[in-house]
Design an enzyme around this catalytic site. Sequence first.
Site, PDB file in Angstrom:
ATOM      1  N   LYS A  14      37.449  96.216 -88.378  1.00  0.00           N
ATOM      2  CA  LYS A  14      37.623  95.339 -87.200  1.00  0.00           C
ATOM      3  C   LYS A  14      36.447  94.309 -86.848  1.00  0.00           C
ATOM      4  CE  LYS A  14      38.136  98.911 -84.093  1.00  0.00           C
ATOM      5  NZ  LYS A  14      38.463  99.358 -82.700  1.00  0.00           N
ATOM      6  N   LYS A  68      33.748  95.406 -85.926  1.00  0.00           N
ATOM      7  CA  LYS A  68      32.897  95.439 -84.755  1.00  0.00           C
ATOM      8  C   LYS A  68      31.697  96.400 -85.176  1.00  0.00           C
ATOM      9  CE  LYS A  68      34.699  96.364 -80.125  1.00  0.00           C
ATOM     10  NZ  LYS A  68      35.513  97.020 -79.397  1.00  0.00           N
TER      11      LYS A  68
HETATM   12  N1  CTP Z   1      37.819  99.076 -70.873  1.00  0.00           N
HETATM   13  C1  CTP Z   1      37.937  98.814 -69.490  1.00  0.00           C
HETATM   14  N2  CTP Z   1      36.937  97.982 -68.699  1.00  0.00           N
HETATM   15  C2  CTP Z   1      35.866  97.549 -69.117  1.00  0.00           C
HETATM   16  C3  CTP Z   1      35.713  97.783 -70.642  1.00  0.00           C
HETATM   17  C4  CTP Z   1      36.729  98.233 -71.462  1.00  0.00           C
HETATM   18  O1  CTP Z   1      38.953  99.154 -68.882  1.00  0.00           O
HETATM   19  N3  CTP Z   1      35.023  96.818 -68.724  1.00  0.00           N
HETATM   20  C5  CTP Z   1      38.811  99.528 -71.826  1.00  0.00           C
HETATM   21  C6  CTP Z   1      39.373  98.514 -72.597  1.00  0.00           C
HETATM   22  O2  CTP Z   1      40.269  97.683 -72.232  1.00  0.00           O
HETATM   23  C7  CTP Z   1      39.694  99.599 -73.740  1.00  0.00           C
HETATM   24  C8  CTP Z   1      38.872 100.829 -73.600  1.00  0.00           C
HETATM   25  O3  CTP Z   1      38.209 100.581 -72.503  1.00  0.00           O
HETATM   26  O4  CTP Z   1      41.133  99.916 -73.639  1.00  0.00           O
HETATM   27  C9  CTP Z   1      37.727 100.646 -74.917  1.00  0.00           C
HETATM   28  O5  CTP Z   1      37.195  99.691 -74.995  1.00  0.00           O
HETATM   29  P1  CTP Z   1      36.082  99.358 -75.911  1.00  0.00           P
HETATM   30  O6  CTP Z   1      36.512  98.157 -76.945  1.00  0.00           O
HETATM   31  O7  CTP Z   1      35.472 100.494 -76.627  1.00  0.00           O
HETATM   32  O8  CTP Z   1      34.919  98.774 -74.649  1.00  0.00           O
HETATM   33  P2  CTP Z   1      34.333  97.458 -74.467  1.00  0.00           P
HETATM   34  O9  CTP Z   1      33.203  97.737 -73.511  1.00  0.00           O
HETATM   35  O10 CTP Z   1      35.469  96.429 -74.194  1.00  0.00           O
HETATM   36  O11 CTP Z   1      33.713  97.043 -75.937  1.00  0.00           O
HETATM   37  P3  CTP Z   1      33.608  95.543 -76.554  1.00  0.00           P
HETATM   38  O12 CTP Z   1      32.780  94.657 -75.590  1.00  0.00           O
HETATM   39  O13 CTP Z   1      32.710  95.839 -77.790  1.00  0.00           O
HETATM   40  O14 CTP Z   1      34.847  95.054 -76.758  1.00  0.00           O
END
Ligand code: CTP
Length: 154
Positions: free
Chosen positions: A46, A48
């Site tokens: 991905k 990431k």
């Molecule tokens: N999520 C959420 N609220 C946030 C951060 C994440 O509801 N503030 C949700 C995302 O929409 C997803 C889940 O948590 O369905 C897992 O998200 P993930 O990608 O692991 O977390 P992120 O903090 O969004 O990570 P990144 O910044 O790497 O995208």
Amino acid sequence: MKKRVMLTYGTFDMFHIGHLELLRRIKEMGDELIIGVSTDEFNQIKGKKTIIPYEQRAAIVEAIKYVDRVIPEERWEQKREDIKRYGVTHFVMGDDWSGKFDDLGDICEVVYLPRTKGISSTELKETLKSLSAINLNELNHAIEILKRIKDNLE
Ligand code: CTP
């Protein structure tokens, strides 16, 4: 009434309040919550980069009281198989994925929940980076002072 089995996927790096809130809200909507945690290999695919390795991210998610089962997320195409295997009735994701999984709507309900504002793993990583930069500046400043003291002694 039919048991509501909920499924979501994510990386859950540096587990934070946005993750917790999402899991809390999903569990509130159903009876059982299954989480697919992205493996390190899948995150590479991905694009990431994670700080916390898969085993630790999965252990943290598994310990959350709203979570009933953790499975590894290894491929984009596994969602349909997982939904059938675990009798999933609701596939739920944060709304950063809005519309992306509507095709699964033929075998279960697809729901997108609003993200918690102001926090993400990416932002936490950026904060860590800027803190290290501040420390480096302070260290360089201290070295300069020590150099001056040394020059004065000579
Ligand atoms: N999520 C959420 N609220 C946030 C951060 C994440 O509801 N503030 C949700 C995302 O929409 C997803 C889940 O948590 O369905 C897992 O998200 P993930 O990608 O692991 O977390 P992120 O903090 O969004 O990570 P990144 O910044 O790497 O995208």
